[in-house]
Design a protein around this motif. Structure first.
Motif, mmCIF file in Angstrom:
data_model
loop_
_atom_site.group_PDB
_atom_site.id
_atom_site.type_symbol
_atom_site.label_atom_id
_atom_site.label_comp_id
_atom_site.label_asym_id
_atom_site.label_seq_id
_atom_site.Cartn_x
_atom_site.Cartn_y
_atom_site.Cartn_z
ATOM 1 N N SER A 250 117.057 -20.041 62.490
ATOM 2 C CA SER A 250 115.770 -20.713 62.256
ATOM 3 C C SER A 250 115.938 -22.018 61.477
ATOM 4 O O SER A 250 114.998 -22.789 61.359
ATOM 5 C CB SER A 250 114.820 -19.770 61.519
ATOM 6 N N GLN A 251 117.132 -22.247 60.945
ATOM 7 C CA GLN A 251 117.412 -23.517 60.257
ATOM 8 C C GLN A 251 118.201 -24.465 61.167
ATOM 9 O O GLN A 251 118.832 -25.397 60.699
ATOM 10 C CB GLN A 251 118.234 -23.254 58.988
ATOM 11 N N ASN B 111 118.137 -14.371 59.540
ATOM 12 C CA ASN B 111 117.508 -15.668 59.284
ATOM 13 C C ASN B 111 116.953 -15.721 57.870
ATOM 14 O O ASN B 111 116.932 -16.766 57.233
ATOM 15 C CB ASN B 111 116.363 -15.879 60.277
ATOM 16 N N GLU C 185 117.165 -18.755 55.198
ATOM 17 C CA GLU C 185 115.903 -19.358 54.725
ATOM 18 C C GLU C 185 115.744 -19.169 53.217
ATOM 19 O O GLU C 185 115.362 -20.092 52.494
ATOM 20 C CB GLU C 185 114.711 -18.700 55.433
ATOM 21 N N ARG D 293 118.006 -21.457 51.274
ATOM 22 C CA ARG D 293 117.570 -22.860 51.346
ATOM 23 C C ARG D 293 116.344 -23.071 50.448
ATOM 24 O O ARG D 293 116.292 -24.013 49.661
ATOM 25 C CB ARG D 293 117.242 -23.227 52.796
ATOM 26 N N GLN D 294 115.377 -22.150 50.554
ATOM 27 C CA GLN D 294 114.161 -22.314 49.743
ATOM 28 C C GLN D 294 114.470 -22.298 48.249
ATOM 29 O O GLN D 294 113.842 -22.997 47.465
ATOM 30 C CB GLN D 294 113.174 -21.199 50.061
#
Ligand code: SF4
Length: 802
Positions: A304-305, A630, A634, A637-638
């Motif tokens: 998803s990234q 994912n 995610e 990253r967040q």
């Protein structure tokens, strides 16, 4: 029938043995009856009319139904399992059997609110106690620092847990913590791999080939249903129907009762699961076809990234060949191949992650490895398999009202780093203890403790106690004089479980949703109050948005509000006498009908939602079961986190997939050449309360000799150190030391010593106090690389003869 003391003891131990299939012989039972002849408090049931009332036993948090036998409706004499409760079906554990003893034991109950002043505890009134508690809460909030209140909650899943979490949020503190548990890791797996909430269920009854990666199925893992499933597998006529393989470092009761025990190096369970996955993928075994269109990340793809990856299959085929796995696990390549083939060819294979009773969280990558293995053999969301179990349809909590003080307080990062430094965890008690213990000034003004005893049971109790001693005001809601309560500033004792309302939602491992409710059976013995009502009273006194968020007059009102949701859903059934045996549970016509049934019989459940009976999707970013998570990419990253800084040993795409993550074990192996593995035993309990006086009398000499704990050591290691059976030794780690005796036992791997948990109490009464040593005072706790969860399965130690 008159039950004399000897008969009582025999009944008690017989019940325990019958339920747990423990190896304790009946001869011992007879001996106990003789040893215990001078106990002054052995219940001698008075004459009077018998009656029975059902409630739930709270000690293990698995919501078992118990029937209380009452004399003249005012004195409880015995507890027995409710046959129609689907969680225990009449079974009970040792600690549940001891419930009446804990209720009446005046030496361990806190009989009124107490305040610690001028070097001693003093009894005070409830008005003074709540005044002190509320006054302190107001004072901290008026300073605009509600985050300086922290709470440790040991309750199992249910309304009380939600109530305390909501109270902390409305007050404005993010620092709500629960006692660590394997279900914390399962919750992370549910979210990352299944995209689900609720609980993780394992359909043990319908599985035909089970590999347990260290779960103490006969020591207390999961709920009472685990023991019932085992009993069913071993029943005459069922022999050979279900194969149990125990992969574990030690010869536990489960290891010795399994069809095969695979002795593995401690901490290598994840590598072993991946070795099995390698064989299955290489030989194209399992049920890979069932995954078509339902799995993400087995083969190559894009996450998803927008990162490309080659997937789990390549990772496992490249890195986890049997020869490599042998080096880590100590299990031969032939054994790995043989087991993988038998597992994959079974009709309903099932792999179980976890250690001991499930009180220790697992490594996140290790649990991912076991769930990936389940997916490869088609066990996900299948009868006899594993999958998410939805929460019971209780009425949702209304949106809480948060004032500006609460909003500001909640913007602070949690002290334990959960949700920030560790984005996948929601509570990390050991990290909290480290931060507070090391801070020049405590970031916490008030610490509240409910239904737990972290001063003794926290993963690293020494650090917790250092932290606690820095906190200016500690409040305990315990009913008992445990170690935490003995060191509190204010004690507001809860009612005993026979005096209060209690509920519970689906316990760990149960494969369908359940809800249990227990109503008070007896009036209070002492000047105690239910903690739930004290919290509701506190919200009213604090006023404003806090009071608005808690509109219920009493805990009973709140429970009625929650239960109405189940009634409105019209889902599920209630147990009534005979319902399980006759397979005729009944429905309910209204909220009132459901409430009466629950207060009389204690249990709602929904067999139509059993794993494999309903079509269950995956609410992950890909909409599929995720071998490649994912959510990990995610989440990192967040949170702006580089996996390298988290001490994850791999880089690139492997960070998002199951892999073997060697846990760091502190200490110099030259100085501390042995690995101490804490061992959880079926007949030793550690939780809100310790083992009961009855339990202390069934301990063999190879566990406790006099008041000295006996550790188990391999004869080879004993020979190298010139140690003989029964020798006194000092066991020492980086954290602490204790004098113990040694028992030579081939069931312990060379290089390790096994040390039982649940000893070394300084609180409670003379039956448990000063017996043995507390492993938690010695353990070095490692933090899982990705989740930060505490891991304490191995501590480097040395033995010195004394
Ligand atoms: S010695 Fe004690 S246990 Fe044995 S029969 Fe007499 S009273 Fe019972």
């Amino acid at each position: 029938m008159k039950l004399d003391r000897r008969g009582f003891v025999k009944f008690l131990v017989g019940g325990v043995v019958g339920t747990m299939l423990s190896p304790i012989p009946w001869k011992l039972t007879d001996d106990i009856a003789i040893w215990t002849q001078n106990w002054p408090w052995v219940p001698n049931p008075p004459n009077g009319a018998n009656s029975f009332k059902n409630t739930i036993s709270p000690f293990r948090g698995d919501g078992i139904g118990v029937s209380v036998r009452l004399i003249d409706q005012k004195r409880a004499v015995t507890l027995s399992g409710v046959p129609d409760n689907p969680i225990n079906q009449g079974g009970m554990s040792c600690i549940d059997l001891s419930g009446v003893q804990y209720h009446y034991n005046q030496a361990v109950r806190v009989k009124s609110p107490m305040v610690f002043r001028d070097g001693a505890f003093h009894a005070i009134s409830w008005e003074e106690a709540t005044g002190l508690f509320i006054g302190k809460l107001k004072e901290i909030r008026d300073q605009g620092t509600p985050e300086k209140v922290a709470l440790v909650d040991g309750s199992g899943p249910g309304t009380m847990k939600d109530l305390l979490g909501r109270f902390m949020a409305c007050y404005g503190s993010p620092n709500y913590m629960s006692m660590p548990n394997a279900s914390d890791t399962e919750a992370q797996i549910l979210k990352l791999m299944y995209g689900a909430g609720g609980t993780m269920g394992y359909d043990l009854e319908n599985a035909d080939f089970i590999i347990s990666f260290g779960c103490g199925l006969l020591e207390g893992w999961g709920s009472q249903r685990t023991l019932l499933a085992y009993k069913d597998w071993r029943q005459e006529g069922n022999r050979g129907k279900t194969t149990l393989i125990q992969v574990a470092a030690n010869a536990s009761t489960t290891s010795s009762k399994a069809d095969q025990w695979v002795a593995i190096a401690p901490g290598a369970e994840g590598a072993f699961a991946l070795g099995l996955a390698h064989v299955i993928l290489k030989e194209n075994l399992g049920n890979l076809g069932a995954l078509t269109g339902r799995a993400f990340g087995l083969g190559s793809g894009v996450d998803s990234q927008a990162m490309s990856f080659s997937g789990f299959r390549d990772l496992v085929l490249e890195e986890y060949g049997p020869d490599k796995v042998t080096q880590v696990t100590g299990v031969s390549p032939e054994k790995i191949q043989d087991l993988a083939r038998r597992f994959a060819k079974a009709k309903s294979p099932l792999a179980l992650p976890g250690r001991g009773k499930g009180t220790m969280p697992g490594g996140l990558y290790e649990f991912m490895a076991v769930h990936s293995l389940n997916a490869l053999v088609g066990a996900v969301n299948r009868s006899g398999g594993v999958g998410p179990v939805m929460s019971p349809p209780l009425t949702s909590w209304p949106e809480p009202a948060l004032d500006s003080v609460a909003e500001k307080g909640l913007r602070n990062a949690r002290i334990d780093g959960a949700g920030s430094r560790y984005p996948f965890s929601s509570s990390l008690l050991h990290q909290f203890a480290d931060v507070v213990a090391e801070a020049p000034k405590s970031p916490v003004e008030m610490l509240v403790v409910y239904k737990s005893n972290p001063a003794h049971n926290a993963p690293s109790s020494k650090e917790f106690n250092r932290a606690r001693s820095k906190v200016p005001f500690v409040v305990s809601f315990s009913s008992f004089w445990d170690e935490t309560t003995k060191n509190a500033n204010l004690v507001m004792p809860n009612h005993s479980f026979l005096e209060r309302w209690e509920d519970g939602t689906t316990p760990a491992g149960v494969p369908f949703p359940t809800y249990v409710l227990g109503a008070p059976v007896l009036p209070p013995l002492f000047d105690t109050r239910p903690t739930a009502d004290v919290i509701l009273e506190t919200t009213k006194a604090l006023g404003g948005s806090i009071a608005t968020s808690f509109p219920w007059k009493s805990y009973e009102d709140l429970l009625k509000f929650r239960v109405a949701g189940i009634a409105a859903s019209q889902q599920g059934v209630v147990s009534v006498p005979g319902s399980l045996a006759e397979q005729q549970p009944r429905g309910f016509s209204s909220a009132g009908d459901l409430w009466s049934s629950l207060t009389e019989n204690g249990c709602w459940y929904d067999p139509s939602q059993r794993i494999g009976k309903t079509a269950t999707g995956f609410n992950t970013p890909s909409g599929k079961f995720e071998f490649y998570c994912n959510g990990i990419s995610e989440g990192l990253r967040q949170a702006g986190l580089d996996p390298k800084r988290l001490n994850v040993s791999v880089q690139g795409e492997a960070v998002c997939m199951a892999h073997f993550e060697p846990a760091e074990v502190e200490g110099d192996p030259q100085r501390y050449p042995l690995l101490m593995a804490p061992e959880e035993l079926a007949y030793v309990f550690e939780g809100e309360v310790p083992s009961s006086p009855y339990m202390t009398k069934i301990w063999p000499d190879t566990l406790l000799k006099g008041n000295t704990l006996v550790i188990h050591i391999n004869p080879e290691d004993a020979h190298n150190q010139h140690l003989y059976e029964g020798d006194p030794v000092m066991i020492e780690s980086l954290k602490g030391s204790a004098e113990v005796r040694v028992h030579l036992f081939n069931g312990v791997r060379p290089g390790t010593v096994s040390m039982a948990e649940g000893f070394g109490h300084t609180g409670f009464d003379g039956y448990i106090r000063d017996k043995g040593a507390n492993t938690r005072d010695m353990t070095t706790v490692a933090s899982d690389a990705l989740s930060g969860m505490p891991l304490w399965w191995g501590t480097r130690v040395k033995l010195t003869k004394v």
